[in-house]
Every structure is written in structure tokens, then in C-alpha cells.
Design an enzyme around this catalytic site. Structure first.
Site, PDB file in Angstrom:
ATOM      1  N   ASN A   9       0.875  -1.183   0.000  1.00 19.16           N
ATOM      2  CA  ASN A   9       0.000   0.000   0.000  1.00 19.16           C
ATOM      3  C   ASN A   9       0.909   1.229   0.000  1.00 19.16           C
ATOM      4  O   ASN A   9       1.512   1.553   1.018  1.00 19.16           O
ATOM      5  CB  ASN A   9      -0.889  -0.030   1.257  1.00 19.16           C
ATOM      6  CG  ASN A   9      -1.700   1.234   1.422  1.00 19.16           C
ATOM      7  OD1 ASN A   9      -1.796   2.046   0.503  1.00 19.16           O
ATOM      8  ND2 ASN A   9      -2.293   1.397   2.601  1.00 19.16           N
ATOM      9  N   TRP A  10       0.995   1.885  -1.149  1.00 19.18           N
ATOM     10  CA  TRP A  10       1.932   3.013  -1.264  1.00 19.18           C
ATOM     11  C   TRP A  10       1.391   4.277  -0.614  1.00 19.18           C
ATOM     12  O   TRP A  10       2.125   5.264  -0.473  1.00 19.18           O
ATOM     13  CB  TRP A  10       2.236   3.288  -2.743  1.00 19.18           C
ATOM     14  CG  TRP A  10       3.054   2.223  -3.425  1.00 19.18           C
ATOM     15  CD1 TRP A  10       3.429   1.007  -2.914  1.00 19.18           C
ATOM     16  CD2 TRP A  10       3.595   2.279  -4.756  1.00 19.18           C
ATOM     17  NE1 TRP A  10       4.169   0.307  -3.844  1.00 19.18           N
ATOM     18  CE2 TRP A  10       4.289   1.063  -4.984  1.00 19.18           C
ATOM     19  CE3 TRP A  10       3.568   3.229  -5.770  1.00 19.18           C
ATOM     20  CZ2 TRP A  10       4.938   0.783  -6.187  1.00 19.18           C
ATOM     21  CZ3 TRP A  10       4.216   2.961  -6.974  1.00 19.18           C
ATOM     22  CH2 TRP A  10       4.893   1.743  -7.169  1.00 19.18           C
ATOM     23  N   LYS A  11       0.103   4.272  -0.253  1.00 16.48           N
ATOM     24  CA  LYS A  11      -0.517   5.474   0.338  1.00 16.48           C
ATOM     25  C   LYS A  11      -0.259   6.685  -0.573  1.00 16.48           C
ATOM     26  O   LYS A  11      -0.190   6.527  -1.780  1.00 16.48           O
ATOM     27  CB  LYS A  11      -0.027   5.688   1.767  1.00 16.48           C
ATOM     28  CG  LYS A  11      -0.160   4.402   2.601  1.00 16.48           C
ATOM     29  CD  LYS A  11       0.001   4.615   4.066  1.00 16.48           C
ATOM     30  CE  LYS A  11      -0.156   3.269   4.787  1.00 16.48           C
ATOM     31  NZ  LYS A  11      -0.196   3.412   6.232  1.00 16.48           N
ATOM     32  N   HIS A  95      -9.653   1.109   4.608  1.00 21.92           N
ATOM     33  CA  HIS A  95      -8.388   1.324   5.317  1.00 21.92           C
ATOM     34  C   HIS A  95      -8.640   2.331   6.444  1.00 21.92           C
ATOM     35  O   HIS A  95      -9.415   3.274   6.275  1.00 21.92           O
ATOM     36  CB  HIS A  95      -7.308   1.834   4.353  1.00 21.92           C
ATOM     37  CG  HIS A  95      -5.959   1.862   4.991  1.00 21.92           C
ATOM     38  ND1 HIS A  95      -5.580   2.851   5.867  1.00 21.92           N
ATOM     39  CD2 HIS A  95      -4.918   0.997   4.923  1.00 21.92           C
ATOM     40  CE1 HIS A  95      -4.356   2.590   6.299  1.00 21.92           C
ATOM     41  NE2 HIS A  95      -3.932   1.472   5.740  1.00 21.92           N
ATOM     42  N   GLU A  97      -7.096   4.776   7.454  1.00 23.89           N
ATOM     43  CA  GLU A  97      -6.862   6.184   7.086  1.00 23.89           C
ATOM     44  C   GLU A  97      -8.031   6.740   6.273  1.00 23.89           C
ATOM     45  O   GLU A  97      -8.307   7.937   6.317  1.00 23.89           O
ATOM     46  CB  GLU A  97      -5.522   6.300   6.330  1.00 23.89           C
ATOM     47  CG  GLU A  97      -4.351   6.114   7.301  1.00 23.89           C
ATOM     48  CD  GLU A  97      -3.098   5.515   6.695  1.00 23.89           C
ATOM     49  OE1 GLU A  97      -2.962   5.516   5.463  1.00 23.89           O
ATOM     50  OE2 GLU A  97      -2.249   5.022   7.475  1.00 23.89           O
ATOM     51  N   GLU A 170      -5.667  -4.876  10.448  1.00 23.26           N
ATOM     52  CA  GLU A 170      -4.620  -3.892  10.717  1.00 23.26           C
ATOM     53  C   GLU A 170      -4.956  -3.122  11.994  1.00 23.26           C
ATOM     54  O   GLU A 170      -5.742  -2.174  11.955  1.00 23.26           O
ATOM     55  CB  GLU A 170      -4.523  -2.890   9.565  1.00 23.26           C
ATOM     56  CG  GLU A 170      -4.107  -3.494   8.252  1.00 23.26           C
ATOM     57  CD  GLU A 170      -3.527  -2.432   7.330  1.00 23.26           C
ATOM     58  OE1 GLU A 170      -2.364  -2.575   6.951  1.00 23.26           O
ATOM     59  OE2 GLU A 170      -4.223  -1.450   7.023  1.00 23.26           O
ATOM     60  N   GLY A 176       2.199   2.190  10.908  1.00 27.40           N
ATOM     61  CA  GLY A 176       3.175   3.272  10.832  1.00 27.40           C
ATOM     62  C   GLY A 176       3.867   3.573  12.151  1.00 27.40           C
ATOM     63  O   GLY A 176       4.581   4.575  12.265  1.00 27.40           O
ATOM     64  N   SER A 217       3.145  -2.089  10.432  1.00 23.40           N
ATOM     65  CA  SER A 217       4.577  -2.140  10.730  1.00 23.40           C
ATOM     66  C   SER A 217       5.227  -3.474  10.373  1.00 23.40           C
ATOM     67  O   SER A 217       6.090  -3.972  11.105  1.00 23.40           O
ATOM     68  CB  SER A 217       4.842  -1.779  12.206  1.00 23.40           C
ATOM     69  OG  SER A 217       4.458  -0.431  12.441  1.00 23.40           O
ATOM     70  N   GLY A 238       2.821  -1.227   4.328  1.00 23.46           N
ATOM     71  CA  GLY A 238       2.845   0.193   4.000  1.00 23.46           C
ATOM     72  C   GLY A 238       4.261   0.664   3.729  1.00 23.46           C
ATOM     73  O   GLY A 238       4.795   0.521   2.627  1.00 23.46           O
ATOM     74  N   GLY A 239       4.903   1.226   4.759  1.00 22.93           N
ATOM     75  CA  GLY A 239       6.223   1.843   4.599  1.00 22.93           C
ATOM     76  C   GLY A 239       7.244   0.960   3.888  1.00 22.93           C
ATOM     77  O   GLY A 239       7.971   1.424   2.993  1.00 22.93           O
TER      78      GLY A 239
END
Ligand code: PGA
Length: 258
Positions: A9-11, A95, A97, A170, A176, A217, A238-239
């Protein structure tokens, strides 16, 4: 165990140049020959660019959200048919967010999942408890109440929704934060989600139950122990999905557990 699914997930990250470099690194890593399903979800403005870069690759393209309706006066939104036409195979819905920043509730998320399935996309329905629910030990209650509207949507779709989706667990406090939930903790919630799925769709054989992923994470250092969990069908990353070597290492760890 069946093949694991690893989704990046590149956000809201990337640029034309950075995307191209990242995709070229991923597509030349030999993942196609490994027993693992991998996908990347860039920001929607880059979907067409990635569709071009991913031609002939086994790496699947996904979107980060979708509107529940087919078309109409919804400024800024994107329909499931548009995503499918561009070559997307899957789409994240719900998600945390999106829930927090765009007020998307669980009913809406179920409607988005239904729209995705009707367009031939695989919806990845994200659920997870807040830090407060975590502290109060209410993670199973929080997750099952987020899942609840999927039951009605599944009935509306004649039972075709729950056999054609993925659930991504999640915990919001782990996203994150650099601190993933422990495998023991993740296992309890993933098993709870599988039980909910088995109860809600009793016609599904155990080996046909949708894959349930963990996210929050995930790094190369903890991917293996999370993927080893009986109920873990893959990871939502994610990251670490923005760093080619890390994402490749996570996909390789997943292939080793197929
Ligand atoms: P993270 O994000 O891996 O950076 O924690 C996961 C996600 O939000 O999907």
C-alpha cells in the site's frame, strides 16, 4: 498452506520517476517464479502509469479505495468499473486512514466491497481496533462489528461476496508506528475473523475461506513469524512497500511458506 498474498500500500507517496524505478526493481526480482501472489496499490493518479509498467508481469495492480456507486455526481471519486478497465485486480476498502480521514463507515465499506466484486475486482476489506479498544482488550468486538455489514452485503450478492474477498486485519495502533502486534496477539484476532467468516458463510469449506492478512509495521524482520501463523494468508505492507529490497524480502519470505 496455500499461496500467500502480499500487498504493498503506497498510500500518498510516489512520483512518475520514483514509481518507475520501484516497479522496475520489483519486476526484475524473479517474484513471478516464486509461489506467492504480490500486488502494489499506488495513488490513483498513477494507476495508468503502473498498468503500462506492469504489462506482462505477475505483479498485480490494486487501488487504494473505490466509490460504491457505478457512476454519477461524485466529484473526485472513482468507480470499480474504471479501476477494472485500467487493469486493476484488487482494491483496498475501509483502510483506517480512509475511515478516519474521509468518514467512511463500515456500511459504506461493505457497499464498496460489493461494488468491487460486481466489477470483477478483489476487495481487500481492512479492519482493526483503535488504541483505546486495544487497551480495553476489545479487539475482537471492534473487528467483528466492522465486519458485520458484510453479512447483509453478502446476502444481497447471493453469497458471492464472502467467497471473493480478502480481509486485512490492521490494528490502528500498529500502523506506521514501527511496532507490529506480536504473532500471539495477531493469531487470536485472525482466528476470530476466520470464525466469523465460517459462521457467516457456512457453505464455504474451510479451505475456501477468504484469505485473512495482517498489516501494521510489517518489515522483513518480522514478516516470517507473522506469515507462519496458521490463519495468516498474507500481509498488507505500508512503509516497507516503498523500499524495493524490503518488499522483495517480504514477498520472498512469503514464498518460503507456501
Ligand atoms: P505500515 O502501514 O506498514 O507503514 O504500518 C500498513 C498499512 O497502513 O497498510
Amino acid at each position: 498452506m496455500s499461496r500467500k498474498l502480499i500487498i504493498g500500500n503506497w498510500k500518498m507517496n510516489g512520483s512518475l520517476a520514483a514509481n518507475e524505478a520501484l516497479v522496475r526493481a520489483l519486476t526484475s526480482a524473479g517474484l513471478a517464479e516464486k509461489p506467492v501472489d504480490c500486488a502494489v496499490c499506488p495513488p490513483s493518479v498513477y494507476l495508468a502509469q503502473l498498468a503500462g509498467l506492469l504489462q506482462g508481469s505477475s505483479l498485480m495492480l490494486g487501488a487504494q479505495t473505490v466509490h460504491a456507486r457505478e457512476n454519477g455526481a461524485f466529484t473526485g471519486d472513482i468507480s470499480a468499473a474504471m479501476l477494472a478497465e485500467l487493469g486493476c485486480k484488487l482494491v483496498l476498502v475501509g483502510h483506517s486512514e480512509r475511515r478516519a480521514g474521509h468518514g467512511e463507515g463500515s456500511e459504506q465499506v461493505a457497499a464498496q466491497a460489493l461494488a468491487a466484486v460486481r466489477a470483477g475486482l478483489l476487495p481487500v476489506v481492512c479492519v482493526g481496533e483503535s488504541a483505546d479498544d486495544h487497551d480495553a482488550g476489545l479487539m475482537q468486538d471492534a473487528v467483528t462489528s466492522q465486519l458485520a455489514p458484510l453479512a447483509a452485503a453478502n446476502a444481497e450478492a447471493g453469497g458471492t461476496l464472502l467467497e471473493n474477498l480478502v480481509i486485512a486485519y490492521e490494528p490502528i495502533w500498529a500502523i506506521g508506528s514501527g511496532e507490529a502486534a506480536t504473532p500471539q496477539y495477531v493469531s487470536v484476532v485472525l482466528e476470530c475473523i476466520r470464525e466469523w467468516l465460517a459462521e457467516t458463510a457456512p457453505a464455504l469449506e474451510e479451505d475456501k475461506l477468504p484469505r485473512v492478512l495482517y498489516g501494521g509495521s510489517v518489515r522483513p524482520g518480522n514478516a516470517g513469524e507473522l506469515l507462519a501463523l496458521h490463519a495468516c494468508g498474507g500481509l498488507l505492507v505500508g512503509g516497507a512497500a516503498l523500499v524495493a529490497e524490503e518488499f522483495i524480502a517480504i514477498c520472498t519470505a512469503a514464498a518460503a511458506q507456501a
